[in-house]
Structure formats: structure tokens, C-alpha cells
Design a protein around this motif. Sequence first.
Motif, PDB file in Angstrom:
ATOM      1  N   ASP A  58      -8.442  75.056  43.932  1.00  0.00           N
ATOM      2  CA  ASP A  58      -8.820  75.506  45.265  1.00  0.00           C
ATOM      3  C   ASP A  58      -7.624  75.661  46.200  1.00  0.00           C
ATOM      4  O   ASP A  58      -7.739  76.236  47.266  1.00  0.00           O
ATOM      5  CB  ASP A  58      -9.831  74.544  45.891  1.00  0.00           C
ATOM      6  CG  ASP A  58      -9.292  73.129  45.995  1.00  0.00           C
ATOM      7  OD1 ASP A  58      -8.418  72.766  45.182  1.00  0.00           O
ATOM      8  OD2 ASP A  58      -9.757  72.404  46.887  1.00  0.00           O
ATOM      9  N   ARG A  59      -6.461  75.217  45.803  1.00  0.00           N
ATOM     10  CA  ARG A  59      -5.267  75.297  46.652  1.00  0.00           C
ATOM     11  C   ARG A  59      -4.582  76.653  46.596  1.00  0.00           C
ATOM     12  O   ARG A  59      -3.664  76.915  47.352  1.00  0.00           O
ATOM     13  CB  ARG A  59      -4.254  74.224  46.249  1.00  0.00           C
ATOM     14  CG  ARG A  59      -4.759  72.817  46.287  1.00  0.00           C
ATOM     15  CD  ARG A  59      -4.803  72.314  47.714  1.00  0.00           C
ATOM     16  NE  ARG A  59      -5.336  70.982  47.784  1.00  0.00           N
ATOM     17  CZ  ARG A  59      -4.620  69.912  48.096  1.00  0.00           C
ATOM     18  NH1 ARG A  59      -3.352  70.032  48.345  1.00  0.00           N
ATOM     19  NH2 ARG A  59      -5.193  68.749  48.162  1.00  0.00           N
ATOM     20  N   GLN A  60      -5.007  77.526  45.695  1.00  0.00           N
ATOM     21  CA  GLN A  60      -4.332  78.809  45.540  1.00  0.00           C
ATOM     22  C   GLN A  60      -4.444  79.675  46.785  1.00  0.00           C
ATOM     23  O   GLN A  60      -3.573  80.482  47.068  1.00  0.00           O
ATOM     24  CB  GLN A  60      -4.866  79.539  44.323  1.00  0.00           C
ATOM     25  CG  GLN A  60      -4.520  78.829  43.031  1.00  0.00           C
ATOM     26  CD  GLN A  60      -5.189  79.460  41.829  1.00  0.00           C
ATOM     27  OE1 GLN A  60      -5.983  80.376  41.957  1.00  0.00           O
ATOM     28  NE2 GLN A  60      -4.882  78.946  40.647  1.00  0.00           N
ATOM     29  N   ASN A  61      -5.516  79.519  47.550  1.00  0.00           N
ATOM     30  CA  ASN A  61      -5.698  80.307  48.762  1.00  0.00           C
ATOM     31  C   ASN A  61      -5.314  79.537  50.023  1.00  0.00           C
ATOM     32  O   ASN A  61      -5.630  79.961  51.127  1.00  0.00           O
ATOM     33  CB  ASN A  61      -7.162  80.768  48.872  1.00  0.00           C
ATOM     34  CG  ASN A  61      -7.526  81.723  47.754  1.00  0.00           C
ATOM     35  OD1 ASN A  61      -6.697  82.502  47.309  1.00  0.00           O
ATOM     36  ND2 ASN A  61      -8.754  81.642  47.286  1.00  0.00           N
ATOM     37  N   GLU A  62      -4.643  78.432  49.850  1.00  0.00           N
ATOM     38  CA  GLU A  62      -4.209  77.635  51.001  1.00  0.00           C
ATOM     39  C   GLU A  62      -3.183  78.428  51.803  1.00  0.00           C
ATOM     40  O   GLU A  62      -2.247  79.001  51.239  1.00  0.00           O
ATOM     41  CB  GLU A  62      -3.579  76.337  50.485  1.00  0.00           C
ATOM     42  CG  GLU A  62      -3.154  75.394  51.574  1.00  0.00           C
ATOM     43  CD  GLU A  62      -2.584  74.117  50.984  1.00  0.00           C
ATOM     44  OE1 GLU A  62      -1.342  73.982  50.978  1.00  0.00           O
ATOM     45  OE2 GLU A  62      -3.371  73.278  50.514  1.00  0.00           O
ATOM     46  N   PRO A  63      -3.364  78.486  53.126  1.00  0.00           N
ATOM     47  CA  PRO A  63      -2.399  79.256  53.918  1.00  0.00           C
ATOM     48  C   PRO A  63      -1.017  78.615  53.868  1.00  0.00           C
ATOM     49  O   PRO A  63      -0.892  77.389  53.943  1.00  0.00           O
ATOM     50  CB  PRO A  63      -2.973  79.207  55.341  1.00  0.00           C
ATOM     51  CG  PRO A  63      -3.889  78.050  55.351  1.00  0.00           C
ATOM     52  CD  PRO A  63      -4.378  77.869  53.939  1.00  0.00           C
ATOM     53  N   ALA A  64      -0.014  79.438  53.731  1.00  0.00           N
ATOM     54  CA  ALA A  64       1.358  78.931  53.676  1.00  0.00           C
ATOM     55  C   ALA A  64       1.834  78.615  55.084  1.00  0.00           C
ATOM     56  O   ALA A  64       1.549  79.343  56.028  1.00  0.00           O
ATOM     57  CB  ALA A  64       2.273  79.981  53.051  1.00  0.00           C
ATOM     58  N   THR A  65       2.544  77.512  55.226  1.00  0.00           N
ATOM     59  CA  THR A  65       3.110  77.176  56.528  1.00  0.00           C
ATOM     60  C   THR A  65       4.476  77.833  56.626  1.00  0.00           C
ATOM     61  O   THR A  65       5.210  77.914  55.648  1.00  0.00           O
ATOM     62  CB  THR A  65       3.265  75.656  56.707  1.00  0.00           C
ATOM     63  OG1 THR A  65       4.076  75.168  55.655  1.00  0.00           O
ATOM     64  CG2 THR A  65       1.931  74.963  56.706  1.00  0.00           C
ATOM     65  N   LYS A  66       4.773  78.298  57.812  1.00  0.00           N
ATOM     66  CA  LYS A  66       6.086  78.883  58.035  1.00  0.00           C
ATOM     67  C   LYS A  66       7.097  77.752  58.040  1.00  0.00           C
ATOM     68  O   LYS A  66       6.852  76.689  58.594  1.00  0.00           O
ATOM     69  CB  LYS A  66       6.126  79.617  59.369  1.00  0.00           C
ATOM     70  CG  LYS A  66       5.244  80.831  59.416  1.00  0.00           C
ATOM     71  CD  LYS A  66       5.352  81.487  60.756  1.00  0.00           C
ATOM     72  CE  LYS A  66       4.406  82.667  60.833  1.00  0.00           C
ATOM     73  NZ  LYS A  66       4.399  83.268  62.169  1.00  0.00           N
ATOM     74  N   SER A  67       8.196  77.985  57.402  1.00  0.00           N
ATOM     75  CA  SER A  67       9.196  76.928  57.348  1.00  0.00           C
ATOM     76  C   SER A  67       9.913  76.824  58.687  1.00  0.00           C
ATOM     77  O   SER A  67      10.039  77.799  59.417  1.00  0.00           O
ATOM     78  CB  SER A  67      10.201  77.207  56.237  1.00  0.00           C
ATOM     79  OG  SER A  67      10.858  78.420  56.487  1.00  0.00           O
ATOM     80  N   GLY A  68      10.321  75.656  58.987  1.00  0.00           N
ATOM     81  CA  GLY A  68      11.076  75.432  60.211  1.00  0.00           C
ATOM     82  C   GLY A  68      10.209  74.898  61.328  1.00  0.00           C
ATOM     83  O   GLY A  68       9.181  75.459  61.657  1.00  0.00           O
ATOM     84  N   LEU A  69      10.640  73.803  61.869  1.00  0.00           N
ATOM     85  CA  LEU A  69       9.943  73.199  62.999  1.00  0.00           C
ATOM     86  C   LEU A  69      10.442  73.815  64.291  1.00  0.00           C
ATOM     87  O   LEU A  69      11.606  74.194  64.399  1.00  0.00           O
ATOM     88  CB  LEU A  69      10.199  71.691  63.013  1.00  0.00           C
ATOM     89  CG  LEU A  69       9.591  70.920  61.852  1.00  0.00           C
ATOM     90  CD1 LEU A  69      10.245  69.554  61.730  1.00  0.00           C
ATOM     91  CD2 LEU A  69       8.112  70.788  62.036  1.00  0.00           C
ATOM     92  N   ILE A  70       9.568  73.919  65.270  1.00  0.00           N
ATOM     93  CA  ILE A  70       9.927  74.470  66.570  1.00  0.00           C
ATOM     94  C   ILE A  70       9.832  73.337  67.587  1.00  0.00           C
ATOM     95  O   ILE A  70       8.758  72.772  67.794  1.00  0.00           O
ATOM     96  CB  ILE A  70       8.983  75.621  66.960  1.00  0.00           C
ATOM     97  CG1 ILE A  70       9.052  76.720  65.899  1.00  0.00           C
ATOM     98  CG2 ILE A  70       9.331  76.160  68.334  1.00  0.00           C
ATOM     99  CD1 ILE A  70       7.947  77.727  65.995  1.00  0.00           C
ATOM    100  N   LYS A  71      10.941  72.999  68.205  1.00  0.00           N
ATOM    101  CA  LYS A  71      10.979  71.877  69.143  1.00  0.00           C
ATOM    102  C   LYS A  71      10.200  72.220  70.412  1.00  0.00           C
ATOM    103  O   LYS A  71      10.529  73.185  71.107  1.00  0.00           O
ATOM    104  CB  LYS A  71      12.427  71.538  69.492  1.00  0.00           C
ATOM    105  CG  LYS A  71      12.586  70.303  70.327  1.00  0.00           C
ATOM    106  CD  LYS A  71      14.060  70.013  70.517  1.00  0.00           C
ATOM    107  CE  LYS A  71      14.297  68.733  71.259  1.00  0.00           C
ATOM    108  NZ  LYS A  71      15.740  68.469  71.383  1.00  0.00           N
ATOM    109  N   ALA A 124      12.912  60.764  73.141  1.00  0.00           N
ATOM    110  CA  ALA A 124      12.031  61.463  72.205  1.00  0.00           C
ATOM    111  C   ALA A 124      12.694  62.751  71.706  1.00  0.00           C
ATOM    112  O   ALA A 124      12.584  63.100  70.531  1.00  0.00           O
ATOM    113  CB  ALA A 124      10.687  61.778  72.860  1.00  0.00           C
ATOM    114  N   SER A 125      13.414  63.438  72.583  1.00  0.00           N
ATOM    115  CA  SER A 125      14.120  64.663  72.202  1.00  0.00           C
ATOM    116  C   SER A 125      15.246  64.355  71.210  1.00  0.00           C
ATOM    117  O   SER A 125      15.466  65.093  70.251  1.00  0.00           O
ATOM    118  CB  SER A 125      14.679  65.345  73.448  1.00  0.00           C
ATOM    119  OG  SER A 125      15.393  66.505  73.096  1.00  0.00           O
ATOM    120  N   LYS A 126      15.953  63.254  71.448  1.00  0.00           N
ATOM    121  CA  LYS A 126      17.032  62.861  70.531  1.00  0.00           C
ATOM    122  C   LYS A 126      16.477  62.461  69.167  1.00  0.00           C
ATOM    123  O   LYS A 126      17.077  62.758  68.136  1.00  0.00           O
ATOM    124  CB  LYS A 126      17.848  61.726  71.135  1.00  0.00           C
ATOM    125  CG  LYS A 126      18.678  62.165  72.318  1.00  0.00           C
ATOM    126  CD  LYS A 126      19.444  61.029  72.919  1.00  0.00           C
ATOM    127  CE  LYS A 126      20.206  61.508  74.147  1.00  0.00           C
ATOM    128  NZ  LYS A 126      20.883  60.424  74.823  1.00  0.00           N
TER     129      LYS A 126
END
Length: 124
Positions: free
Chosen positions: A24-37, A45-47
Motif C-alpha cells: 500500500d506504500r507504492q502510492n504514498e505521496p513523496a515528500t519534497k526534500s529539504g526543510l524550510i525554516k 529555538a532558531s539556533k
Amino acid sequence: MPRHRKPTVLHVVEGTYNTTRHKDRQNEPATKSGLIKPKFLKGRASKLWDEYAPRLWWLGDADSHHLAVYCGLVAEYERGPDQMLAARIGQMRAFAGELGIAAARSKFNAKKNGKEKDKEGQYF
């Protein structure tokens, strides 16, 4: 309370991904790589974000706010662990588990070259 489904990328990192078992994981949406601060992160918290984000390569942009909240909770804990409510500490641990850090570290089995663990792997 039911267990949350583990993202496919964590199964791959741990070496537990099985194409037969996870059909069932074949249709799992892919997450875009990279976190956005997020812009609302300030001070310690920022550090913490700047320290953690590069190490959490398996997280995608959809996980950015979860990591931001976790960094805020850790910053709050660092200011005064004896003044932090047990419920807030529980939230911090829950976010760590969802993100695959801290308490979840022991579940990872990241190996370098298939045999030995790399230096960073001994801490995650």
C-alpha cells in the motif's frame, strides 16, 4: 491510542522496508526534500533549528513546522527543566518520536558500506 504509521523513508533507513509487506506504500505521496525554516523561530529555538535541520536528511518540507515546534520545546526545556510541566516534556518526546530523533534513535540501523557504522550513526 493506535500507533502511527512509520513513513517509508524511515523503513528504508532502518532496513525494514519490504515491498511485499508494504504494498500500500507504492502510492504514498513523496515528500519534497529539504526543510524550510519557519519565520516565527527566534532566539535559541532558531539556533537549535540550524543545528538539527542539516542532520535530519530524511525529513521533508511538510515536517518543517513539527521540527520548529520541537526546537521551541527544547529551547524551553533548556531555559529551565525544573520549571517545565510534565505534559510539555511529553509533547517534546512525542515530537522527537514522530521526527525520528532522540528516543527513536535506537531504532535506526544506519550502516556505512553495509558493515560498519559511520561516526554520526553512533549518535542517531
